[in-house]
Design an enzyme around this catalytic site. Structure first.
Site, PDB file in Angstrom:
ATOM      1  N   CYS B  84       0.779  -1.367  -0.058  1.00  0.00           N
ATOM      2  CA  CYS B  84       0.172   0.091   0.079  1.00  0.00           C
ATOM      3  C   CYS B  84       0.913   1.228  -0.038  1.00  0.00           C
ATOM      4  CB  CYS B  84      -0.875  -0.037   1.125  1.00  0.00           C
ATOM      5  SG  CYS B  84      -2.356   1.086   1.079  1.00  0.00           S
ATOM      6  N   HIS B 194      -3.589  -5.772   1.384  1.00  0.00           N
ATOM      7  CA  HIS B 194      -2.715  -6.061   2.366  1.00  0.00           C
ATOM      8  C   HIS B 194      -2.779  -7.290   2.921  1.00  0.00           C
ATOM      9  CE1 HIS B 194      -2.347  -1.787   3.744  1.00  0.00           C
ATOM     10  NE2 HIS B 194      -3.471  -1.602   2.856  1.00  0.00           N
ATOM     11  N   GLU B 196      -0.689  -8.748   4.940  1.00  0.00           N
ATOM     12  CA  GLU B 196      -0.756  -8.508   6.529  1.00  0.00           C
ATOM     13  C   GLU B 196      -1.922  -8.696   7.162  1.00  0.00           C
ATOM     14  OE1 GLU B 196      -0.722  -5.844   4.938  1.00  0.00           O
ATOM     15  OE2 GLU B 196      -0.873  -4.007   6.169  1.00  0.00           O
TER      16      GLU B 196
END
Lengths: 740, 250
Positions: B84, B194, B196
């Site tokens: 990002c 994302h 994560e």
């Protein structure tokens, strides 16, 4: 100290003080206040800072409970969630600034509530917001909503705190006076919590964060303490501007300072800026404070001492530091690129002294600013005639049930708020187990923080229903929030509220406020939930009349097992659906009645003991792990609740509501009537049977089962069927179509 | 296996990235003022709003001391993952081609999307089963990948498109549905979704964990560097027979 009375009197009125209040200042000082002192008094004695019309009423609310770590009076409340952790939370309004400039008004509302939470040492982990606007066919309402949602997103997304929940509704009386209430939830090891009471004579006062400018002078506190009118637009330059990047660093800096045990006390700078922070720290600590305005780092040159004292520049905190640790504090701040400037000292004088270098420019007893401010009794009186016009009719009384369902499901209040929540980061922090749209409450696990379980959080309020009956409506707000928590398997630990009302000097508004607080009190006592903090926003009215009385309730609850929370959507074909709880639907105050152009003057009153028992049953059922979904019946009634479960899952359902029609008196009332106490629990048939068997006094009606591609409702031989696809379309399209 | 996650002023997702990395190895924070990458095996530049995203997204962070070290690390073939805002930083640091522009809808968009693995032989995808779609969230305002058409052609030909939004899932108007793109050597990846935030089933999907697992496997198998200048399409380490595809996608 030379201002003469004739010159000062017009000035005090400009600053919003009455003549009697001005005389009170003279009495307390034993002399005329100078311009700096007058400016400080005018803000400290404003409604926003002093709660002068609500203070006595708020004492009615229960504030004690086994889980309470910090109650009202601190920057935020906090409750114990086990494992050595405390959860801090508070809701606050930023209504008037948002009505003047929605983007920055809402953004700084979020910034302010975040500071309240990290001011007590908690790391913010979630934001929720409760928004009210006029009907969305008004361009002004759409402008305000668009700006407020973008502003909340701008601040919350940039600072890295998840926005996990909230509510938006639209009613005519909010047209000129929108409501933007933001709630922040934070987590902390209990031993890191810090209070704001200044202590230790000789200690330094250190200002952390942004430069001080003229922005926001007379902003929040003045805007929030008088009715809005056309002239308020001229106040636009006084709305504060937020800088989430500054606050991100400030937050990390404060938390590191607290982790290292460097701050005996900490306080944020909000409304009334340094004046309020310094005097409240001094008041709580029973000490005095000397502040030197010449040391305050300024954004603009040549600011007057009074301007420095009342500036509402954002992203600033005030802390107390022991002299021998000042270098450590400054080193930590430098690492975070945060300004740290000693600007004063703690004294034993019990006075707030404002210095400009060597010159004393203000000298006021702390007690006169804080504890000894004027407090007014309300003169409540029920209105002789209805305060609010009936809403415009949008739906005929005799429509087909299926069409009515789609109309209510797609009405802006009931429709999906996906358009808004997809503009918010609900992921950051990696704690969000149930995010917006998933379930009735947001769920955040605490595993990264050393906790075994999770918390559930929700925010609720329905101003239109409170307008029908302020007492019953306020009770419902508490019940609704608790029900949302129960659907996540959570027991409520504490409550925060924001009381948004009109001008309390008017007897009818005073009556609304009084009845609503009594309702909150009774509901909180019945559920055993303490009020740990909150905020009051009054004068939400203009020449068009007052807003609907809108108590907004936020709650935090404990979820022992973060794996055992439920979505609101059906999960499987062939599950049994139970309607659990003392749900007695009535069209009074319902969304359908609104669409039909009616506003009732009453609401059914809930049996609080029966409600409490039902909440416990639902919570235990969710925690048992034997159910698949849970969704409460609220806006739009049972039919909309069922349709929402269908739309969210893509699965249909077949239900028979004949028994409920008999109780409610009509099919409309059974399907679209509202009222507290209903939860839809779905699960394997044996789980539902088991629930029926051990429900005791709590009504549990098995109404049908999941499956198919339609929502089919049967009642006394009549059948209504709506395809899940059409229900989803009606529910999802409304907001995107309004905000292309 | 040791991951380093860079923390800049204004980073938001660094803790999330640490949690995700720690499922597959050790992980520590790198500080924006660091002059080296502390000997880590892989660098993650996480999401957020570095320096408030003032001036231009990622522009100021790209000039920070740690990014000089990250650039050296990448030049030596060390794997670098930008997520990002990290993607934006890596573009500004000229470690990745193209640029990120505001979303077509001009709104911040946060939702789960499905992405396809377009190059299954990158250090960031070796653990992804072929054909597997990943469910991963996006959350950004400035995520529309853009490059001139000729450059896009070249990027595709060289197998630099590593992740693509599945049909109908492109949330921002990215050219050719590109969700993740690598440098020529393949050791630097920018990813708008994302991973994560999708590494724990409790908080939603765990598909994103495959990206970190891939890095961990790849570092263990290869010792951790891509031969600089290899620039081969679909460069494949073929370690331990785990993955031998050299398919070029696009």
């Amino acid at each position: 100290m030379s201002s003469s009375a004739p010159a000062a009197r017009p000035r005090h009125r400009e600053l919003g003080l009455t003549d009697a209040e001005y005389d009170g200042i003279v009495t307390r000082l034993g002399r005329e206040p100078n311009p700096t002192e007058l400016a400080v008094f005018s803000l400290m004695w404003s409604e926003h800072c002093a709660y002068k019309h609500s203070r006595r009423l708020l004492r009615l609310l229960p504030t004690d409970g086994p889980a309470v770590v910090m109650g009202p009076g601190e920057n935020a409340g906090a409750v114990d969630v086990g494992d050595g952790l405390a959860v801090a939370f508070k809701v606050e309004s930023h209504n008037h600034p948002s009505a003047v400039e929605p983007f920055q008004g809402a953004a700084t509302g979020v910034g302010g509530i975040l500071r309240d939470v990290f001011a007590i040492g908690a790391r913010p982990i979630a934001v929720l917001d409760s928004l009210r606007f006029g009907e969305p066919d008004s361009p002004r309402s759409r402008y305000l909503l668009n700006g407020a949602v973008a502003g909340i997103g701008h601040y919350g997304n940039s600072i890295g705190v998840a926005t996990v929940g909230g509510e938006i509704s639209f009613e005519g009386p909010y047209e000129h006076n929108c409501l933007v209430n933001a709630m922040c939830v934070g987590i902390a090891p209990r031993e890191r919590m810090v209070r704001s009471a200044a202590a230790g004579v000789g200690n330094h006062l250190v200002l952390l964060g942004a430069l001080t400018g003229r922005d926001g002078i007379g902003g929040a506190s003045v805007l929030a303490s008088a009715e809005l009118d056309a002239a308020s637009l001229a106040a636009r330059p006084t709305v504060q501007i937020g800088d989430p990047f500054e606050e991100n660093r400030l937050m990390h800096c404060c938390l590191e300072l607290l982790d290292r045990g460097l701050l005996p006390s900490l306080q944020d700078l909000g409304a009334a800026g340094l004046s309020s922070s310094a005097s409240e720290m001094a008041s709580k600590g029973g000490v005095g404070i000397d502040l030197d305005v010449s040391k305050v780092p300024l954004r603009e040159e040549d600011m007057e001492p009074f301007e420095v004292m009342v500036s509402e520049s954002q992203e600033r905190m005030l802390c107390v530091v022991e002299p021998e640790r000042i270098d450590e504090v400054i080193a930590v701040a430098e690492r975070w690129i945060v300004r740290a400037t000693p600007i004063g000292t703690v004294t034993d004088s019990d006075r707030l002294r404002v210095l400009d270098g060597d010159e004393v420019v203000g000298d006021v007893p702390v007690s006169a600013l804080v504890d000894d401010c004027p407090v007014y009794d309300l003169t409540p009186e029920p209105p002789g005639a209805p305060l609010y016009a009936a809403p415009p009719r949008r739906l005929e009384d005799d429509g087909e049930i299926g069409d009515t369902l789609l109309a209510v499901l797609g009405s802006p209040n009931v429709a999906s708020k996906r358009w808004a929540y997809e503009q918010y980061d609900s992921y950051v922090g990696s704690r969000t187990v149930r995010r917006p749209g998933d379930a009735d409450a947001a769920v955040l696990h605490l595993h990264h923080d050393g906790g075994a379980g999770a918390i559930a959080v929700a925010i609720d309020g329905n101003g239109r229903r409170v307008a029908c009956d302020p007492y019953a409506g306020a009770v419902e707000a508490v019940l609704e929030c608790a029900r949302n928590l129960a659907c996540a398997g959570a027991e409520p630990l504490g409550l925060t509220n924001c009381l948004n009302f009109g001008n309390p000097e008017k007897p009818a508004i005073a009556w609304q406020l009084t009845r609503a607080v009594e309702g909150l009190r009774d509901a909180c006592i019945a559920l055993g939930v303490p009020v740990v903090g909150g905020n009051v926003s009054l004068y939400n009215e203009g020449s068009e009349g007052p807003i609907y009385p809108t108590p907004v309730v936020g709650m935090v609850g404990r979820v022992p097992d973060s794996e055992r929370t439920l979505p609101s959507a059906w999960t499987e074909d062939g599950h049994a659906i139970a309607l659990v709880g003392p749900f007695r639907p009535d069209l009074a105050g319902s969304e359908l009645e609104k669409l039909r152009g009616r506003l009732a003057g009453w609401l059914p009153v809930a049996d609080l003991e029966a409600q409490r028992a039902a909440l416990v049953l639902v919570r235990d059922a969710v925690r048992s792990g034997r159910f698949a979904s849970a969704h409460d019946v609220s806006d739009g009634g049972l039919a909309c609740a069922l349709a929402e479960c269908c739309a969210a899952s893509g699965l249909g359902a077949r239900v028979d509501v004949s028994a409920l029609v008999d109780e409610a008196g009509s099919l409309d009332a059974a399907l679209f009537g509202e009222g507290p106490g209903g939860v839809l629990l779905a699960g394997a048939p044996d789980a539902v049977e088991n629930l029926v068997a051990r429900a005791g006094s709590v009504p549990v009606r098995v109404v049908g089962s999941t499956g198919g591609t339609e929502l089919v409702v049967e009642a006394r031989g009549a059948t209504v069927a709506v395809s899940v696809a059409r229900a989803r379309e009606a529910h999802e399209r409304t907001l995107p179509d309004l905000f292309p | 296996m040791r991951f380093g996650v860079v923390r800049f002023p204004g980073s938001c997702d660094e803790e999330d990235a640490l949690h995700a990395c720690r499922r597959f190895g050790e992980a520590e924070l790198l500080w924006h003022e660091d002059r080296d990458v502390r000997g880590v095996d892989a660098v993650v530049v996480p999401g957020g709003f570095t320096y408030g995203d003032y001036l231009r997204v990622g522009a100021i962070a790209a000039l920070s001391p740690v990014m000089a070290a990250v650039r050296d690390f990448a030049r030596e073939g060390g794997p670098v993952l930008g997520i990002c805002n990290g993607f934006q930083v890596l573009c500004e640091a000229r470690l990745l081609p193209g640029a990120l522009l505001p979303n077509v809808g001009l709104r911040f968009t946060c939702r789960e999307v499905e992405v396809e693995v377009a190059n299954v032989s990158s250090p960031f995808t070796v653990a992804c089963p072929p054909g597997r779609r990943l469910t991963v969230p996006v959350k950004h305002f400035t995520g529309r990948f853009h490059a001139p058409a000729r450059e896009l052609d070249a990027i595709e030909t060289r197998g630099q498109v590593v992740f693509r939004y599945a049909a109908g899932q492109n949330p921002n108007g990215s050219e050719r549905d590109i969700a993740g793109v690598s440098n020529e050597a393949g050791n630097v990846l920018g990813l708008m979704p994302h991973p994560e935030h999708a590494s724990d089933p409790l908080t939603g999907s765990s598909d994103g964990g495959l990206v970190f697992e891939s890095l961990a496997r790849w570092v263990e198998a290869t010792g951790g560097t891509v031969p600089v200048g290899s620039a081969s399409p679909g460069w494949s380490p073929t370690p331990a027979g785990r993955h031998t595809s050299s398919a070029v996608s696009g």
